[in-house]
Write a protein that holds these residues in place. Structure first.
Motif, mmCIF file in Angstrom:
data_model
loop_
_atom_site.group_PDB
_atom_site.id
_atom_site.type_symbol
_atom_site.label_atom_id
_atom_site.label_comp_id
_atom_site.label_asym_id
_atom_site.label_seq_id
_atom_site.Cartn_x
_atom_site.Cartn_y
_atom_site.Cartn_z
ATOM 1 N N THR A 2 0.839 -1.199 0.000
ATOM 2 C CA THR A 2 0.000 0.000 0.000
ATOM 3 C C THR A 2 0.880 1.258 0.000
ATOM 4 O O THR A 2 2.059 1.218 0.379
ATOM 5 N N ILE A 3 0.300 2.366 -0.388
ATOM 6 C CA ILE A 3 1.022 3.635 -0.425
ATOM 7 C C ILE A 3 1.476 4.024 0.981
ATOM 8 O O ILE A 3 2.586 4.542 1.162
ATOM 9 N N GLN A 8 6.463 4.681 4.360
ATOM 10 C CA GLN A 8 7.261 4.461 5.566
ATOM 11 C C GLN A 8 8.565 3.721 5.266
ATOM 12 O O GLN A 8 9.477 3.701 6.090
ATOM 13 N N LEU A 9 8.652 3.126 4.072
ATOM 14 C CA LEU A 9 9.839 2.346 3.721
ATOM 15 C C LEU A 9 10.655 2.963 2.590
ATOM 16 O O LEU A 9 11.685 2.419 2.191
#
Length: 112
Positions: A2-3, A8-9
């Protein structure tokens, strides 16, 4: 992916960094879920629920804890279920001695 997770990565430069960060992110979500489930398990009381509904609710929470990697022992499950029933009995302010005795004896007979 997911966006929200990707954002976050996005800082990861190697696949190893990505894998490590994804595991940490997943782990924090799992720990948070375990904490929430344990809290819900301890707060749940029979109250006005039917006995079948109460037992089903408690079993569902215990099963979800197992799936999250934090299984409860049968002793922990039974103790909390009994506590939820006993607390519900004592929350009735106008319960007479005879009513309390009858309720507990009925409960005992159901267990047998």
């Amino acid at each position: 992916m997911t966006i929200e997770i990707a954002s976050q990565l996005i800082h990861c430069k190697t696949s190893k960094e990505l894998w490590t960060a994804a595991k940490e992110l997943s782990g924090s979500n799992t720990r948070s879920r375990i904490t929430l489930l344990k809290s819900e398990f301890q707060r749940t009381r029979k109250g006005s629920m039917k006995m079948e509904d109460y037992l089903s609710r408690m079993k569902t929470i215990a099963d979800n804890l197992t799936l999250a990697g934090s299984p409860l022992s049968i002793l922990e499950i039974n103790s909390q279920i009994f506590a939820g029933i006993v607390v519900s009995l004592f929350e009735k302010e106008d319960l007479t001695w005879v009513e309390l005795q009858a309720t507990l004896l009925t409960f005992k007979n159901r267990l047998e």
